[in-house]
Design a protein around this motif. Structure first.
Motif, PDB file in Angstrom:
ATOM      1  N   THR A 238      15.090   2.484  81.943  1.00  0.00           N
ATOM      2  CA  THR A 238      15.755   1.928  83.195  1.00  0.00           C
ATOM      3  C   THR A 238      16.701   2.332  83.988  1.00  0.00           C
ATOM      4  O   THR A 238      16.466   1.679  85.143  1.00  0.00           O
ATOM      5  CB  THR A 238      17.171   0.999  82.009  1.00  0.00           C
ATOM      6  OG1 THR A 238      16.739   1.059  80.431  1.00  0.00           O
ATOM      7  CG2 THR A 238      18.086   0.073  82.188  1.00  0.00           C
ATOM      8  N   TYR A 239      17.766   3.488  84.131  1.00  0.00           N
ATOM      9  CA  TYR A 239      17.687   3.973  85.841  1.00  0.00           C
ATOM     10  C   TYR A 239      16.931   3.696  86.851  1.00  0.00           C
ATOM     11  O   TYR A 239      17.299   3.280  87.679  1.00  0.00           O
ATOM     12  CB  TYR A 239      18.946   5.116  86.020  1.00  0.00           C
ATOM     13  CG  TYR A 239      19.775   5.292  86.702  1.00  0.00           C
ATOM     14  CD1 TYR A 239      20.546   4.971  86.733  1.00  0.00           C
ATOM     15  CD2 TYR A 239      18.361   6.373  87.538  1.00  0.00           C
ATOM     16  CE1 TYR A 239      21.182   5.983  87.925  1.00  0.00           C
ATOM     17  CE2 TYR A 239      19.460   6.955  88.787  1.00  0.00           C
ATOM     18  CZ  TYR A 239      20.501   6.188  89.213  1.00  0.00           C
ATOM     19  OH  TYR A 239      21.355   6.746  89.720  1.00  0.00           O
ATOM     20  N   LYS A 242      15.665   0.189  88.271  1.00  0.00           N
ATOM     21  CA  LYS A 242      16.678  -0.160  88.777  1.00  0.00           C
ATOM     22  C   LYS A 242      17.102   0.665  89.776  1.00  0.00           C
ATOM     23  O   LYS A 242      17.312  -0.664  91.236  1.00  0.00           O
ATOM     24  CB  LYS A 242      18.008  -0.688  87.888  1.00  0.00           C
ATOM     25  CG  LYS A 242      19.386  -0.917  88.743  1.00  0.00           C
ATOM     26  CD  LYS A 242      20.311  -0.941  87.626  1.00  0.00           C
ATOM     27  CE  LYS A 242      21.640  -1.476  88.512  1.00  0.00           C
ATOM     28  NZ  LYS A 242      22.977  -1.344  88.057  1.00  0.00           N
ATOM     29  N   ASN A 243      17.251   1.951  90.590  1.00  0.00           N
ATOM     30  CA  ASN A 243      17.463   2.609  91.148  1.00  0.00           C
ATOM     31  C   ASN A 243      16.545   3.126  91.881  1.00  0.00           C
ATOM     32  O   ASN A 243      16.255   3.448  92.999  1.00  0.00           O
ATOM     33  CB  ASN A 243      18.771   3.411  90.602  1.00  0.00           C
ATOM     34  CG  ASN A 243      19.390   2.897  90.292  1.00  0.00           C
ATOM     35  OD1 ASN A 243      20.799   2.450  91.058  1.00  0.00           O
ATOM     36  ND2 ASN A 243      19.404   2.860  89.198  1.00  0.00           N
ATOM     37  N   ARG A 244      14.987   3.137  91.840  1.00  0.00           N
ATOM     38  CA  ARG A 244      14.282   3.471  92.592  1.00  0.00           C
ATOM     39  C   ARG A 244      14.132   4.904  92.538  1.00  0.00           C
ATOM     40  O   ARG A 244      13.238   5.717  93.319  1.00  0.00           O
ATOM     41  CB  ARG A 244      13.703   3.020  93.907  1.00  0.00           C
ATOM     42  CG  ARG A 244      13.377   1.756  93.462  1.00  0.00           C
ATOM     43  CD  ARG A 244      11.903   0.949  92.070  1.00  0.00           C
ATOM     44  NE  ARG A 244      11.628  -0.344  91.763  1.00  0.00           N
ATOM     45  CZ  ARG A 244      11.053  -0.828  91.008  1.00  0.00           C
ATOM     46  NH1 ARG A 244      10.212   0.169  90.232  1.00  0.00           N
ATOM     47  NH2 ARG A 244      10.868  -1.879  91.091  1.00  0.00           N
TER      48      ARG A 244
END
Length: 316
Positions: A238-239, A242-244
């Motif tokens: 998930t991280y 979202k943050n690439r």
């Protein structure tokens, strides 16, 4: 009449003697100028004027002092006062009683001290050199042309007060022109290829080295402690979505702006490798458990197939 003849005879004798000797000074004793009792050397000059001895020559002719001896040529100051050298009525060089030499300043503080004119205090404009506070290395070519090979100077950047400065090292790059190669700021920061170092050592270019030792503490072996909790892979997924970038690692924009700290990035990469190792160990454990479970189920299935086959034979 006899006295007149005697006086003329003495005068004639003096003229003849001096005509044969071009040096009118006595051959023994000491000569005094401004004193009737010369005692300090063969020539003793005394007076209240600054200009006790003045030398002049015709236009275009240099004034020089020659020493025709194989021994030392000495200029001796026998008191505790300094020796100073002046040009154009301005003091240029001083040697104090301790042997310290100063150029451009009457206050030597080391074996060699360079001084110059005080700049604006503080400097509110563009960077300016401290006049006179520099060394230049030249190569004389053909007796008439000089090429600058290098220079070490003190400068006053914008915002600096007159009690501090940067030390700039420059080298020739052909044709007599010199360019800045290295700078030590008043803060102690060193810049190579940059005149605005923002770290103890800032290099605008490639560094080649056989080895670099980076101190990094604490090293992330704490990952292998039982109390350490791995982030579930679902949360990592998930991280990333979202943050690439991986959690805990700098983003591309941060690296482009601030660069990489070798010690810190190696700690983070080691931490990620250790976490990845734990993920792999956990995955292998789950795989092995699943394999054992599958083997157990396969054995049970074979046993059940054998029982069914036996039952089928009894029925028939």
């Amino acid at each position: 009449m006899k006295r007149l003849i005697l006086s003329l005879a003495l005068l004639l004798t003096y003229v003849v003697a001096n005509a044969q000797n071009s040096n009118p000074w006595p051959t023994t004793g000491s000569v005094g100028i401004g004193t009737s009792t010369p005692t300090l050397g063969l020539l003793h000059i005394s007076g209240l004027s600054y200009d006790l001895l003045s030398l002049s020559a015709g236009a275009g002719y240099p004034i020089q002092m020659n020493a025709y001896t194989n021994a030392d040529f000495r200029i001796v100051q026998r008191s505790n006062s300094p020796i100073t050298f002046w040009t154009n009525t301005i003091e240029r060089l001083r040697i104090n009683s301790n042997g310290m030499v100063s150029i451009g300043t009457p206050i030597p503080s080391s074996a060699l001290t360079l001084g110059g004119t005080t700049n604006t205090n503080p400097n509110t404009g563009a960077e300016q050199d401290y006049a006179g506070e520099s060394f230049t290395f030249q190569n004389l070519v053909g007796g008439s042309s000089a090429y600058a090979l290098g220079n070490i100077k003190m400068t006053q950047p914008n915002g600096y007060y007159a009690d501090r400065g940067d030390m700039v090292f420059s080298l020739g790059n052909g044709g007599g022109a010199i360019s800045e190669r290295m700078r030590i700021k008043a803060s102690g920061y060193v810049g190579i290829g940059t005149n605005n170092p923002t770290m103890p050592l800032s290099v605008n270019g490639t560094i080649r080295s056989k080895e670099v030792v980076v101190e990094a503490s604490p090293w992330p072996d704490y990952v292998f402690k039982k109390a350490y909790l791995l982030t579930p892979l679902s949360e990592v997924k998930t991280y990333i979505a979202k943050n690439r970038h991986l959690p805990g690692l700098p983003s591309a924009s941060e690296v482009e702006k601030d660069g990489l700290k070798l010690g810190e990035i190696n700690k983070l990469l080691t931490k990620k490798i250790e976490e990845l190792t734990l993920y792999l160990i956990d995955a292998e454990k789950k795989l092995n458990d699943q394999t054992k479970k599958n083997e157990s189920q396969e054995q049970r299935l074979k046993a059940m197939e054998a029982k069914v086959e036996l039952l089928f034979k009894k029925v028939n």
